[in-house]
Enzyme design. Structure first.
Site, mmCIF file in Angstrom:
data_model
loop_
_atom_site.group_PDB
_atom_site.id
_atom_site.type_symbol
_atom_site.label_atom_id
_atom_site.label_comp_id
_atom_site.label_asym_id
_atom_site.label_seq_id
_atom_site.Cartn_x
_atom_site.Cartn_y
_atom_site.Cartn_z
ATOM 1 N N PRO A 250 0.693 24.921 -0.654
ATOM 2 C CA PRO A 250 2.106 25.130 -1.003
ATOM 3 C C PRO A 250 2.862 23.808 -0.850
ATOM 4 O O PRO A 250 3.379 23.482 0.223
ATOM 5 C CB PRO A 250 2.561 26.171 0.033
ATOM 6 N N ASP A 426 2.277 19.023 2.087
ATOM 7 C CA ASP A 426 1.838 20.402 2.318
ATOM 8 C C ASP A 426 2.823 21.042 3.290
ATOM 9 O O ASP A 426 2.912 20.640 4.454
ATOM 10 C CB ASP A 426 0.414 20.371 2.901
ATOM 11 N N HIS A 427 3.536 22.051 2.820
ATOM 12 C CA HIS A 427 4.590 22.652 3.652
ATOM 13 C C HIS A 427 4.018 23.430 4.836
ATOM 14 O O HIS A 427 4.767 23.839 5.737
ATOM 15 C CB HIS A 427 5.464 23.570 2.797
ATOM 16 N N ARG A 428 2.700 23.629 4.858
ATOM 17 C CA ARG A 428 2.097 24.309 6.006
ATOM 18 C C ARG A 428 2.029 23.403 7.233
ATOM 19 O O ARG A 428 2.036 23.887 8.365
ATOM 20 C CB ARG A 428 0.683 24.780 5.652
#
Length: 456
Positions: A250, A426-428
């Site tokens: 994401p 990566d938004h994680r």
């Protein structure tokens, strides 16, 4: 009598499962030495010359140039021991090897095997040599489309079988090679099945007549349905990796414009005081050094995600990849341990890897293991982009072109050297605050390179 041995496409390492034949380095009928490169293949990571572990006469090749083969599929067969080949004067050269092969399949692994001995024999002795059974090895994994040439032979012709070919004249072999004709599919009209020039010319005419309607139909299909380009080799590997990145990561992108005037001035000053013969410091090397300093402050972006364990793995070393466009497609060479290198060292390694990328000599190890990627798309004359993360990394810094633009500098409108920087992450692994902090530090170092002195 010769023994026919089969050489299969070896495991080239780094988890590669297939390779595309780029260029054959030997022809059927050629004599090869132990560990002599016989074919150049392209994997998803690099171009590799594959040496044959056997010495003898090549009796068959499996796959045309452009064919993709899986690891373990047959590449060629070699008649080992006492075998024959045509000599340039019409006689026949008999070669013998005292070893069946080295067992090595990678370039650069020497064997110390004794050299091939060659002696001349009389043409009358050829009949027994070329017609005797040679205990051929039938490939188990050869795909139908790679075990025979694309041009189908008439149904009345014998099937192709590995083994010595009943041909004496070098002219006949050369004529067959020029027309991609498999001599093992021909029934010779000479004494004891010897293949003559007339047999080859007749087969060439038959093949041309048989394929003429197919060629017309193929051209019609392409014009009506559009051209189809196979996704394989480097292009196929890039497609798979980008698709996986989009499926699993994401990603989000933030960007900022920065005044690079002082960075360009600092680079000019560095290069002006360098001694003769000293490589120039590149803008990419300076940006790479800025990235390593930023990653030291924001280690969240030098990480990867273990999806099965649902864990973020923060990595201790920075292996910095940089995107390089080549004639074979986009590749990402990796500067190992970039965090422990100086700007000059990073620049030298980037130059070395870039040259290897252009010549297609990058090794699989030089194309894997990156933890963060720097993408200088400004070389294409564009200002900005939202690049796709190089899976399984967590971030990529994009750099646009550096061009003169109106800019407010010290309260006054001025023309300054401006660059757009973008960070896809990566938004994680982090939120926007961390990503913004990383990008802001990079931009500050571009605008005021003296900030780097604090982390050196």
């Amino acid at each position: 009598m010769p023994q026919v041995l089969e050489f299969k496409l070896p495991d080239l390492g780094e988890g590669l499962t297939e390779a595309e034949i780029v260029r054959w380095l030997v022809e059927v009928g050629d004599v090869v030495a132990i560990d002599q490169p016989v074919v150049e293949v392209e994997t998803a990571k690099a171009m590799v010359e594959v040496p044959c572990p056997y010495g003898g006469v090549v009796t068959a090749r499996f796959g045309d140039e452009g064919t993709e083969l899986p690891v373990g599929a047959p590449l060629l067969t070699v008649a080992v021991g006492s075998s024959v080949e045509p000599g340039g004067d019409g006689s026949v050269a008999e070669s013998a090897t005292e070893s069946s092969g080295s067992g090595n399949v990678l370039v650069g692994y020497g064997t110390g095997a004794p050299p091939v001995r060659r002696r001349r024999v009389r043409p009358e002795g050829l009949k027994a040599a070329v017609t005797a059974p040679a205990a051929p090895v039938v490939p188990e994994t050869a795909a139908p489309e790679t075990a025979a040439p694309e041009t189908a032979a008439p149904e009345t012709e014998p099937a192709s079988v590995p083994g010595p070919v009943a041909v004496v004249s070098p002219l006949v072999r050369r004529l067959a090679r020029q027309h991609d004709l498999d001599l093992r599919r021909l029934a010779g009209s000479g004494p004891d099945g010897l293949i003559l020039r007339a047999d080859v010319e007749s087969a060439i005419r038959s093949a041309a007549e048989a394929t003429a309607p197919e060629a017309v139909a193929a051209r019609t299909a392409v014009s009506s349905a559009g051209e189809r380009v196979a996704l394989r080799g480097v292009r196929g590997a890039v497609a798979d990796k980008l698709a996986r990145s989009r499926r699993e990561i994401p990603d989000a992108t933030c960007w900022v414009d920065a005044d690079a005037t002082e960075l360009m001035a600092a680079r000019a000053a560095m290069n002006s005081v360098a001694g003769s013969g000293t490589p120039k410091v590149s803008v990419l090397a300076l940006l790479a050094r800025i990235c390593t300093a930023a990653l030291a402050r924001h280690p969240e972006l030098n990480s990867t995600v273990d999806q099965e364990a649902r864990e973020i793995v923060r990595l201790p070393q920075v292996h910095l990849g940089f995107a390089a466009q080549t004639d074979r497609g986009l590749v990402v060479p990796v500067v190992r341990d970039a965090h422990a290198r100086t700007t000059e060292s990073i620049g030298a390694e980037i130059a070395r890897l870039t040259e290897a990328a252009r010549t297609g000599t990058l090794t699989p190890a030089e194309l894997t293991g990156g933890t963060f990627t720097l993408n200088n798309y400004g070389v294409f004359g564009v200002d900005g982009s939202t690049p796709i993360i190089n899976h399984p990394e967590a971030a990529m810094l994009g750099v646009g072109r550096i061009v003169p633009k109106p800019w407010v500098y010290e309260g006054q409108l001025a023309v300054r050297q401006v660059v757009q920087l973008s960070l896809t992450f990566d938004h994680r692994v982090c939120d926007g605050g961390t990503a913004g902090g990383f990008l802001r530090y990079v931009a500050d170092c571009v605008e005021r390179p003296a900030l780097l002195l604090r982390s050196l």
